[in-house]
Enzyme design. Structure first.
Site, mmCIF file in Angstrom:
data_model
loop_
_atom_site.group_PDB
_atom_site.id
_atom_site.type_symbol
_atom_site.label_atom_id
_atom_site.label_comp_id
_atom_site.label_asym_id
_atom_site.label_seq_id
_atom_site.Cartn_x
_atom_site.Cartn_y
_atom_site.Cartn_z
ATOM 1 N N LEU A 61 0.893 -1.436 -0.199
ATOM 2 C CA LEU A 61 0.000 0.214 0.016
ATOM 3 C C LEU A 61 1.172 1.401 0.093
ATOM 4 C CD1 LEU A 61 -2.691 -0.938 2.569
ATOM 5 C CD2 LEU A 61 -2.452 -1.422 -0.027
ATOM 6 N N HIS A 63 2.307 4.094 -1.241
ATOM 7 C CA HIS A 63 2.648 4.413 -3.123
ATOM 8 C C HIS A 63 3.894 4.990 -3.990
ATOM 9 C CE1 HIS A 63 -0.880 6.679 -3.254
ATOM 10 N NE2 HIS A 63 -0.889 6.853 -1.876
ATOM 11 N N MET A 99 9.216 5.772 4.512
ATOM 12 C CA MET A 99 9.246 5.142 4.345
ATOM 13 C C MET A 99 10.791 4.199 2.947
ATOM 14 S SD MET A 99 7.555 3.799 6.254
ATOM 15 C CE MET A 99 7.982 2.169 5.860
ATOM 16 N N ASP A 114 25.134 -9.226 5.374
ATOM 17 C CA ASP A 114 24.958 -10.686 4.386
ATOM 18 C C ASP A 114 26.272 -10.381 3.942
ATOM 19 O OD1 ASP A 114 24.105 -12.326 2.408
ATOM 20 O OD2 ASP A 114 24.676 -10.760 1.195
#
Length: 144
Positions: A61, A63, A99, A114
């Site tokens: 959700l 954008h 975000m 990693d």
């Protein structure tokens, strides 16, 4: 998704941070560029920027946002010992880029893990948080 169609395009930006702690020997190997997988800091920087650009594909959700700028800074902090990572994102649009900045930091940190996990599986990621956002209807916000 939230409908942002009626919102005006405005300048928006966000900054986020996080850190990863590790053994001093692992940090020294990263600094010497002696990790088998390659240049940890360069790879983490690129991974973070790429992640910012793909945030809408990763977060439901969220954008898709055309970024006008995104970046990642990585600093060695021997007092941790480890790395401190800051990321930023900017756009001229209808919704914020918090975000994108948070995703950039998180993926950069995961990339460090990693690439160096063969040396130190006990590395710890912490402190991922928004430190500032600018623009939009809710205005500016800065962590105290």
């Amino acid at each position: 998704m939230v409908d942002v169609g009626a919102k005006a395009d405005t300048a928006r930006s966000a900054r986020a941070e996080g850190s990863i702690t590790m053994n001093a020997e692992t940090l020294a190997a990263i600094e010497r560029n002696a990790v088998a997988k390659g240049d940890v800091i360069a790879a983490a920087r690129i991974a973070g920027i790429m992640a910012a650009k793909k945030t809408a594909e990763l977060i439901p959700l969220c954008h898709p946002i055309p970024l006008t700028d995104a970046g990642v800074d990585i600093d060695v902090d021997r007092s941790l010992p480890g790395l401190r990572i800051k990321a930023w994102a900017s756009t001229q649009g209808k919704t914020g880029v918090e975000m994108e900045a948070l995703t950039a930091v998180t993926v950069a940190l995961l990339t460090v893990y990693d690439m160096a996990k063969a040396l130190d599986r006990g590395m710890e990621i912490s402190g991922v948080r928004l430190i500032e956002k600018r623009g939009g209807k809710s205005g500016d916000w800065k962590r105290e």
